[in-house]
Design a protein around this motif. Structure first.
Motif, mmCIF file in Angstrom:
data_model
loop_
_atom_site.group_PDB
_atom_site.id
_atom_site.type_symbol
_atom_site.label_atom_id
_atom_site.label_comp_id
_atom_site.label_asym_id
_atom_site.label_seq_id
_atom_site.Cartn_x
_atom_site.Cartn_y
_atom_site.Cartn_z
ATOM 1 N N GLU A 1 -0.148 6.957 16.281
ATOM 2 C CA GLU A 1 1.227 6.610 16.628
ATOM 3 C C GLU A 1 1.919 5.799 15.531
ATOM 4 N N ILE A 2 1.127 5.099 14.718
ATOM 5 C CA ILE A 2 1.696 4.221 13.694
ATOM 6 C C ILE A 2 0.914 4.391 12.392
ATOM 7 N N ILE A 3 1.652 4.507 11.290
ATOM 8 C CA ILE A 3 1.063 4.429 9.950
ATOM 9 C C ILE A 3 1.695 3.223 9.277
ATOM 10 N N GLY A 4 0.872 2.266 8.882
ATOM 11 C CA GLY A 4 1.391 1.041 8.283
ATOM 12 C C GLY A 4 0.931 0.892 6.847
ATOM 13 N N ARG A 5 1.850 0.524 5.989
ATOM 14 C CA ARG A 5 1.537 0.286 4.576
ATOM 15 C C ARG A 5 1.655 -1.204 4.299
ATOM 16 N N GLY A 6 0.549 -1.829 3.924
ATOM 17 C CA GLY A 6 0.588 -3.233 3.546
ATOM 18 C C GLY A 6 1.148 -3.376 2.151
ATOM 19 N N GLY A 7 2.433 -3.608 2.038
ATOM 20 C CA GLY A 7 3.114 -3.661 0.750
ATOM 21 C C GLY A 7 4.463 -2.990 0.838
ATOM 22 N N ALA B 1 -7.849 -0.397 9.766
ATOM 23 C CA ALA B 1 -7.315 -0.962 8.517
ATOM 24 C C ALA B 1 -8.191 -0.430 7.387
ATOM 25 N N ASN B 2 -7.869 0.756 6.914
ATOM 26 C CA ASN B 2 -8.790 1.462 6.022
ATOM 27 C C ASN B 2 -8.899 0.846 4.636
ATOM 28 N N ASP B 3 -7.869 0.138 4.214
ATOM 29 C CA ASP B 3 -7.921 -0.531 2.912
ATOM 30 C C ASP B 3 -8.028 -2.041 3.074
ATOM 31 N N ASP C 1 3.310 10.532 3.433
ATOM 32 C CA ASP C 1 4.387 11.502 3.648
ATOM 33 C C ASP C 1 5.290 10.953 4.754
ATOM 34 N N VAL C 2 6.149 10.039 4.348
ATOM 35 C CA VAL C 2 6.918 9.236 5.310
ATOM 36 C C VAL C 2 7.841 10.101 6.170
ATOM 37 N N ASP C 3 8.676 10.900 5.545
ATOM 38 C CA ASP C 3 9.652 11.692 6.302
ATOM 39 C C ASP C 3 8.965 12.659 7.252
ATOM 40 N N TYR C 4 7.889 13.266 6.784
ATOM 41 C CA TYR C 4 7.168 14.226 7.627
ATOM 42 C C TYR C 4 6.556 13.523 8.830
ATOM 43 N N ALA C 5 5.961 12.358 8.591
ATOM 44 C CA ALA C 5 5.358 11.606 9.697
ATOM 45 C C ALA C 5 6.412 11.235 10.732
ATOM 46 N N ARG C 6 7.550 10.765 10.261
ATOM 47 C CA ARG C 6 8.607 10.371 11.197
ATOM 48 C C ARG C 6 9.164 11.572 11.947
ATOM 49 N N SER C 7 9.195 12.733 11.282
ATOM 50 C CA SER C 7 9.672 13.943 11.955
ATOM 51 C C SER C 7 8.731 14.361 13.081
ATOM 52 N N LYS C 8 7.485 13.898 13.023
ATOM 53 C CA LYS C 8 6.494 14.192 14.057
ATOM 54 C C LYS C 8 6.406 13.069 15.096
ATOM 55 N N GLY C 9 7.331 12.123 15.012
ATOM 56 C CA GLY C 9 7.381 11.056 15.996
ATOM 57 C C GLY C 9 6.460 9.889 15.727
ATOM 58 N N ILE C 10 5.887 9.822 14.517
ATOM 59 C CA ILE C 10 5.003 8.721 14.157
ATOM 60 C C ILE C 10 5.826 7.610 13.506
ATOM 61 N N HIS C 11 5.594 6.390 13.911
ATOM 62 C CA HIS C 11 6.259 5.244 13.297
ATOM 63 C C HIS C 11 5.602 4.946 11.946
ATOM 64 N N VAL C 12 6.416 4.792 10.910
ATOM 65 C CA VAL C 12 5.897 4.409 9.590
ATOM 66 C C VAL C 12 6.495 3.061 9.230
ATOM 67 N N ILE C 13 5.625 2.091 8.990
ATOM 68 C CA ILE C 13 6.082 0.719 8.733
ATOM 69 C C ILE C 13 5.510 0.215 7.419
ATOM 70 N N ASN C 14 6.176 -0.771 6.845
ATOM 71 C CA ASN C 14 5.650 -1.445 5.643
ATOM 72 C C ASN C 14 6.060 -2.909 5.686
ATOM 73 N N LEU D 1 -3.704 1.598 9.098
ATOM 74 C CA LEU D 1 -3.122 0.699 8.105
ATOM 75 C C LEU D 1 -3.761 0.971 6.756
ATOM 76 N N VAL D 2 -2.934 1.090 5.724
ATOM 77 C CA VAL D 2 -3.424 1.397 4.381
ATOM 78 C C VAL D 2 -2.733 0.499 3.367
ATOM 79 N N ARG D 3 -3.301 0.466 2.166
ATOM 80 C CA ARG D 3 -2.620 -0.127 1.015
ATOM 81 C C ARG D 3 -2.260 1.039 0.102
ATOM 82 N N SER D 4 -2.694 0.993 -1.163
ATOM 83 C CA SER D 4 -2.352 2.082 -2.079
ATOM 84 C C SER D 4 -3.485 3.086 -2.258
ATOM 85 N N ALA D 5 -4.700 2.759 -1.792
ATOM 86 C CA ALA D 5 -5.846 3.631 -2.042
ATOM 87 C C ALA D 5 -5.876 4.853 -1.137
#
Length: 319
Positions: free
Chosen positions: A66-72, A5-7, A79-92, A47-51
């Motif tokens: 495997e997962i990139i999560g945005r709190g917000g 949870a980097n932020d 880079d949401v579309d690119y991450a998903r194209s690589k099979g990574i789940h992007v959540i918010n 997990l990140v916020r805006s920073a």
């Protein structure tokens, strides 16, 4: 199973993940060292916020991720579309902070309507020597009840703004090219409620008649939503609040409109050059200011943390 949870992440989310066997790391890793840290620690969820920025370099060079999560809500730092194209789940967490952001909109509106942004600057300096002068200067406040609020963007936050406005006795109009009609359920403390249907209109029509304009739209790639031409369309003495994204409002045109008296006041939670906003904006006596804290309530942070934890557990099938 490691989560970075980097932020930051509220304790409720840390506890929920820890109970499911995750190790949650809240060390703030500088952007330049993020790839090495993720790889060395075999981080599965970031997990990140805006920073923190999650761009192609991280996506390409962190195979454990495997997962990139945005709190917000907004994910323009990923880079949401690119991450998903690589099979990574992007959540918010789009629903977790709507109430908090909407309440901040009204904090700015009440502040501007009663000159609190300027009064709070001058009272500590002149309150004991120029009390009568300040009282006279701030004697022309206005009530929100009975006024028209124009909501630009009728997503979750826009609809929450509408709920509060209706409860205050305001007339609500809205503009949204993706939403034709919004049905707003206004609940009261004794379990009673009313339903109000709001038909959206063209932006130009909303700008012409609204006493207050509040923006709830994504970051813009092609120009401003509110610029010089839009300010000219507004009623004399109208006000503008932006708690969405920096760059939605042309700040130079805003300052000009405030200086000319065309616009009575503004409320800004977001800025073009975050985290170093324009000094001209920061020092303007007619602008109510907050440092991108729309979702920064204890309740919203708990909802965000728990939502991220639930989604991570669901994706990784941890029960």
């Amino acid at each position: 199973m490691k989560v970075l949870a980097n932020d930051g992440l509220e304790q409720s989310g840390i506890d929920a993940l820890t109970e499911k066997g995750f190790e949650v790391i809240t060390t703030k890793v500088p952007q330049d060292f993020l790839i090495d840290y993720i790889n060395e620690n075999q981080i599965r969820a970031l997990l990140v916020r805006s920073a923190t920025q999650v761009r192609k370099d991280i996506i390409d060079h962190c195979p454990s991720l495997e997962i990139i999560g945005r709190g917000g809500v907004g994910m323009d730092n990923i880079d949401v579309d690119y991450a998903r194209s690589k099979g990574i789940h992007v959540i918010n967490t789009p629903a977790a902070s709507s109430e908090s952001v909407a309440e901040l909109v009204f904090a700015h509106l009440f502040s501007g309507a009663r000159f609190l942004e300027d009064s709070n600057r001058k009272m500590p300096v002149e309150g004991d020597t120029a009390f009568a002068k300040l009282k006279k200067a701030y004697s022309g406040g206005m009530e929100l009840r009975g006024k028209t609020i124009g909501i630009v963007g009728m997503g979750r936050i826009g609809q929450e703004v509408a709920r509060i406005a209706l409860g205050l006795g305001m007339r609500v109009i809205a503009a949204d090219t993706n939403v034709g009609r919004a049905s707003i359920k206004v609940k009261f403390y004794n379990s009673q409620f009313i339903n109000v249907d709001i038909e959206t209109e063209a932006l130009e029509e909303v700008l012409k008649v609204a006493d207050f304009i509040t923006l709830h739209v994504p970051a813009q790639k092609n120009g401003y939503v509110i610029g010089k031409n839009e300010f000219q369309l507004m009623k004399n003495g109208a006000a503008v609040v932006n708690c969405s994204r920096g760059g939605v409002v042309d700040e130079e045109a805003l300052v000009e409109a405030l200086d000319s008296g065309k616009i009575a006041f503004a409320g800004l939670d977001v800025f073009v050059n975050e985290p170093t906003p324009s000094r001209k904006v920061l020092t303007h006596p007619k602008i109510s200011l907050t440092p991108h804290t729309g979702a920064a309530t204890l309740e919203a942070q708990d909802r965000i943390a728990l939502s991220l934890a639930d989604q991570i557990c669901s994706i990784l099938q941890v029960h």
